[in-house]
Scaffold this active site. Structure first.
Site, short mmCIF file in Angstrom:
data_model
loop_
_atom_site.label_atom_id
_atom_site.label_comp_id
_atom_site.label_asym_id
_atom_site.label_seq_id
_atom_site.Cartn_x
_atom_site.Cartn_y
_atom_site.Cartn_z
N LYS A 113 0.81 -1.22 0.00
CA LYS A 113 0.00 0.00 0.00
C LYS A 113 0.85 1.28 0.00
CE LYS A 113 -3.96 -2.01 2.45
NZ LYS A 113 -4.83 -1.83 3.63
N TYR A 170 -13.11 -3.28 -3.00
CA TYR A 170 -13.68 -3.05 -1.67
C TYR A 170 -15.21 -3.00 -1.71
CZ TYR A 170 -8.99 -1.98 0.06
OH TYR A 170 -7.66 -2.05 0.43
N PHE A 213 -16.74 5.36 5.97
CA PHE A 213 -15.29 5.54 5.94
C PHE A 213 -14.67 5.18 4.59
CE2 PHE A 213 -16.18 1.35 7.77
CZ PHE A 213 -15.43 0.52 6.95
N THR A 216 -5.31 -6.67 11.06
CA THR A 216 -5.55 -5.47 10.25
C THR A 216 -5.14 -4.19 10.99
OG1 THR A 216 -7.35 -6.59 9.12
CG2 THR A 216 -7.31 -4.20 8.96
N ARG A 226 2.54 -5.98 9.97
CA ARG A 226 1.76 -4.89 10.54
C ARG A 226 2.15 -4.63 11.99
NH1 ARG A 226 -3.58 -7.31 7.84
NH2 ARG A 226 -3.52 -6.23 5.84
N ASN A 250 -1.92 0.40 7.12
CA ASN A 250 -1.46 -0.88 7.67
C ASN A 250 -0.54 -1.67 6.74
OD1 ASN A 250 -3.29 -1.87 5.83
ND2 ASN A 250 -4.61 -2.86 7.33
N HIS A 266 -2.18 -5.26 1.89
CA HIS A 266 -3.43 -6.02 1.79
C HIS A 266 -3.05 -7.44 1.41
CE1 HIS A 266 -7.33 -7.49 0.41
NE2 HIS A 266 -6.67 -7.97 -0.62
N GLU A 303 -8.96 -11.86 -6.77
CA GLU A 303 -8.09 -10.68 -6.70
C GLU A 303 -6.92 -10.77 -7.69
OE1 GLU A 303 -8.96 -9.28 -2.13
OE2 GLU A 303 -7.16 -10.45 -2.51
#
Length: 154
Positions: A9, A49, A57, A91, A102, A112, A115, A126
């Site tokens: 990320k 997502y 959020f 997470t 993490r 974090n 993924h 994915e």
């Protein structure tokens, strides 16, 4: 052998942790089969997502994931989905065990580091979302017999 997806990320990219993330997976014995950098779009994030797209959020998640390009990886190994998910840790970085990525590098839910796919079915979906045909490679890992016992190599 299973294949699974990892997204490195924007927070990890900004902090210069890309090499460390990949190193830890490789040191565990996972094989890197696909790797590329890309800028995520609204469309792909809404698909990826979909389970939280209606949450209040989600705009914050989407903005964070678009802050920089990301790096997507395909990793392969015995029980790869489970192993990668465990190496990532919880997470919420504040709750993740030390020794996980993490737990060692994150203090946040949003920032974090990575993924990871949470099931074989999710990993398949994915990987297809982020990699085109011909972008995931099969090759002999020359030291495979030093990672797995003879009866585990398939």
């Amino acid at each position: 052998m299973e294949k699974t997806l990892v997204i490195i990320k924007p927070g990890a990219i900004q902090r210069g942790l890309v090499g460390e993330v990949i190193r830890r997976f490789e040191q565990k014995g996972l094989q890197l089969c696909g790797l590329k950098m890309l800028q995520l779009t609204d469309e792909i994030l809404e698909e990826h997502y979909a389970h939280i797209v209606d949450k209040p959020f989600f705009p914050r998640v989407k903005a964070a994931m678009k802050a920089t390009p990301v790096i997507v990886c395909c990793l392969k190994g015995m029980d790869a989905v489970h192993v990668v998910h465990r190496l990532a840790g919880a997470t919420n970085g504040r709750e993740a065990a030390m020794g996980t990525m993490r737990g060692d590098y994150s203090m946040s839910v949003q920032w974090n580091i990575i993924h990871t796919s949470d099931s074989i079915k999710t990993a398949d979906l994915e990987l297809a979302r982020f990699f085109k045909e011909g972008e995931i490679f099969e090759y002999k890992q020359s030291y495979l017999e030093y990672i797995y016992s003879e009866d585990e190599i398939i």
